[in-house]
Design a protein around this motif. Structure first.
Motif, short mmCIF file in Angstrom:
data_model
loop_
_atom_site.label_atom_id
_atom_site.label_comp_id
_atom_site.label_asym_id
_atom_site.label_seq_id
_atom_site.Cartn_x
_atom_site.Cartn_y
_atom_site.Cartn_z
N ILE A 285 14.37 -29.87 -23.63
CA ILE A 285 13.92 -29.86 -24.97
C ILE A 285 14.95 -29.76 -26.11
O ILE A 285 16.06 -29.09 -25.62
N VAL A 286 14.94 -30.58 -27.13
CA VAL A 286 16.16 -30.81 -28.02
C VAL A 286 15.85 -30.47 -29.34
O VAL A 286 14.46 -30.84 -29.85
N ALA A 287 16.44 -29.79 -29.94
CA ALA A 287 16.26 -29.26 -31.35
C ALA A 287 17.58 -28.73 -32.01
O ALA A 287 18.47 -28.56 -31.41
N CYS A 288 17.29 -28.55 -33.35
CA CYS A 288 18.44 -27.62 -34.03
C CYS A 288 17.97 -26.58 -34.62
O CYS A 288 16.59 -26.26 -35.18
N THR A 312 17.04 -26.58 -22.40
CA THR A 312 16.94 -26.40 -23.84
C THR A 312 18.36 -26.95 -24.41
O THR A 312 19.31 -26.23 -24.18
N TYR A 313 18.36 -27.85 -25.37
CA TYR A 313 19.60 -28.17 -25.74
C TYR A 313 19.78 -28.50 -27.30
O TYR A 313 18.61 -28.75 -27.86
N VAL A 314 20.92 -28.20 -27.82
CA VAL A 314 21.15 -28.01 -29.30
C VAL A 314 21.11 -29.74 -29.63
O VAL A 314 21.97 -30.45 -28.86
N ALA A 315 20.80 -30.43 -30.64
CA ALA A 315 20.60 -31.97 -30.53
C ALA A 315 21.99 -32.55 -30.90
O ALA A 315 22.22 -33.71 -30.31
#
Ligand code: F6R
Length: 594
Positions: A285-288, A312-315
């Protein structure tokens, strides 16, 4: 980030453009400007600071064609000289985006005799257009050639002084819409800017050029004329108005029961429309920002109910690291705007590695919604306040339904448990309404004078804290940090002094005892402790100064309910401090640059 609007029509364009700029204020800006035709010459007025200042500098001029801009500084500090529009020779432009190769272009243009007044990349793009136009003597050829030279992202509105009746628009990487009104045509970076006049619009796509005249709009792609579909914005204009609330943020917080109810009614009756995650080996899951926090919650829920590996990752990190993506990986991109530069880059990276991509998006037709293999629209309506609230809760809800569906598919959720979870989901709108009736000023009073606030929680409660803490710091400017409750004594507890506010979230009964021990530790060192807990947990009264209780629901629904008090506390604290809550300093609603 920067907001753009242009109007070409029968009415006076100046107030229309100023009005449009005001509707785009939510995107975040530090200066603004306008350019319009006056007696066949282009006149530019610009000012640092709020649009009010620009209005004060206006004269009684009238014009039928104008372009305007709100700038969010990237290259060069906020100042009158750096603000847009920029003019070089025959050409005047406004720009949203970043020209990555502007330094090289500038050097070449300087050799050709161009002298630059500002520190901006935009003035370089303007000089380049002027230079190309001198060579080609053809406007469309110039704009096609421009795309060969410019690297980066740009939405540009261009006026040529020898073309009194036309606005040219071009989009590469940064959004633009072109709208058709009864008394003229518009172009803007976002729909709220034109909603007062029309809801009929075209979406400009990558590399497309629009030639906007008073009674015609013609589109080009690779020098060829193209036909485009005229779209209708379905939400009514009230979603872009405050409707009696003092702030957009407050209005959007109070819209949550309705948008959540609508979302649930639709998807619980159409679970087949929720993607089936069981086909994949792993999920990224990728987002800011807040969308990333929604992703953190989702990773707990999907791994718990779907028994699956989820990270989950910071984009802005993901796009540059080794991610072990393959064609069995699902990459979920979460973005309210669908235009966040790092999230878009992560989406494109995932596609390069042949992963399947799903976008969870609010803005219809945005880049992520168009480029992802599949899209789930959260349908929050316009979100104007920079600090997200309703879009965030809908992102969590959408992902919670992903987990729910996967749990059913894998036989982890079944029978009465499934029915109980559905009941809990359906209780959400009423429960949110109830929790919104609490007077949060009482807690805000104990927080607003402090320099630092700490949020603590474990597991899903930690993720909820992350979002609560971001809400507080971004609009109140109070330093606020979140810690997994067990981490505090590994260093940070040294910062706890008499009355330091510590907000603890305790909704997960399985881990509550552990968090309670950590609350005791800070209380023993003089902290003011505010505990947000679920009603069914019995806690010893001595451990907290204040308590907010929410109804105990299954955690698939509880994660949504629990954020509401934290949104309200952030709002009340910022309100007591008298800050510009809807437009916090330095922030932009849609982060379209890296
Ligand atoms: C915080 C906030 C931001 C956004 C982030 C991502 O209140 O709104 O942290 O969540 O900038 O934006 P989107 O969702 O548009 O990609």
């Amino acid at each position: 980030m920067c907001g753009i609007i242009g109007y070409n029509g029968k009415d006076n364009a100046i107030p229309i453009v100023i009005n449009g700029l005001k509707s785009l204020e939510y995107r975040g800006y530090d200066s603004s400007g306008i350019a319009y035709f006056l007696n066949d010459k282009i006149k530019i007025i610009k000012e640092e600071g709020r649009i009010k200042k620009l209005e004060e500098s206006l004269t009684n001029d009238t014009s039928n064609l104008a372009i305007g801009h709100t700038r969010w500084a990237t290259h060069g500090k906020p100042s009158k000289i750096n603000s847009h529009p920029h003019r070089v020779g025959n050409v005047t432009i406004v720009h949203n985006g970043i020209i990555e190769n502007y330094a090289t272009l500038k050097e070449k243009l300087e050799k050709d005799g161009y002298v630059f007044k500002s520190e901006t990349d935009t003035e370089v793009a303007c000089a380049l257009i002027d230079n190309l136009y001198k060579k080609t003597k053809d406007k469309l050829k110039t704009l096609n050639k421009l795309q060969e030279y410019l690297k980066g992202s740009y939405a540009l509105l261009i006026l040529f002084e020898d073309s009194r009746d036309t606005i040219y628009a071009i989009r590469v990487g940064s959004p633009l819409i072109v709208a058709k009104g009864s008394n003229g045509n518009f172009v803007a970076s976002d729909i709220p800017a034109i909603l007062e006049y029309t809801n009929k619009y075209y979406l400009l796509l990558e590399g497309e050029i629009a030639v906007i005249k008073r009674d015609s709009i013609v589109f080009y792609q690779d020098s060829k004329e193209i036909k485009k579909e005229l779209l209708t914005f379905e939400h009514d204009i009230s979603s872009a108005k405050k409707e009696g609330y003092s702030h957009f943020m407050l209005k959007e917080i109070h819209e949550q029961p309705t948008v959540i109810k609508n979302f649930l009614e639709y998807y619980l009756n159409n679970l087949e429309l929720i993607p089936d995650l069981s086909k994949y080996k792993k999920i990224h899951i990728v987002a800011c920002g807040s969308a990333y926090h929604a992703g953190l919650i989702a990773s707990y829920l999907i791994s718990k109910y779907g028994d699956m590996e989820v990270s989950t990752y910071v984009a802005s990190e993901y796009r540059y690291k080794k991610n072990f993506i393959d064609n069995k990986t699902l990459v979920i991109l979460i973005s309210q705007s669908g235009e966040t530069a790092d999230t878009i880059a992560s989406l494109r990276l995932a596609k390069e590695y042949k992963a399947t991509t799903i976008g969870i998006v609010n803005v219809v037709g945005s880049t992520i919604s168009r480029e992802a293999d599949e899209v789930i629209y959260i349908n929050a309506g316009c979100e104007i306040a920079v600090a997200t609230t309703k879009a965030y809760t809908l992102q969590v809800l959408a992902l919670s339904l992903f987990a729910f569906k996967l749990g059913i598919k894998k036989g982890i959720i079944k029978g009465i448990e499934k029915e109980a979870i559905i009941k809990d989901y359906l209780k959400l709108p009423k429960e949110i309404e109830k929790i919104l009736k609490v007077d949060y000023k009482e807690y805000a009073k104990k927080i607003y004078k402090h320099k630092s606030v700490f949020f603590i929680g474990r597991l899903i409660d930690y993720c909820i804290c992350e979002e609560g803490s971001l809400k507080l710091k971004e609009i109140s400017y109070i330093h606020s940090e979140t810690y997994p409750a067990g981490e505090l004594k590994h260093g940070t507890i040294s910062l706890i002094e008499e009355n330091t506010p510590v907000i603890a979230v305790v909704t997960d009964k399985n881990i509550a005892d552990k968090t309670v021990s950590n609350i005791k530790e800070v209380k023993a060192r003089g902290a003011y402790t505010l505990v947000l807990k679920n009603k069914s947990l019995q806690l010893d009264k001595g451990i907290y100064d204040d308590v907010i209780e929410i109804t105990n629901l299954n955690d698939l629904a509880l994660a949504i309910l629990a954020i509401i008090p934290l949104q309200m506390i952030a709002f009340e604290v910022a309100n007591m401090l008298g800050y510009d809550i809807d437009k916090p300093r330095n922030l932009a609603k849609s982060v379209t640059v890296e």
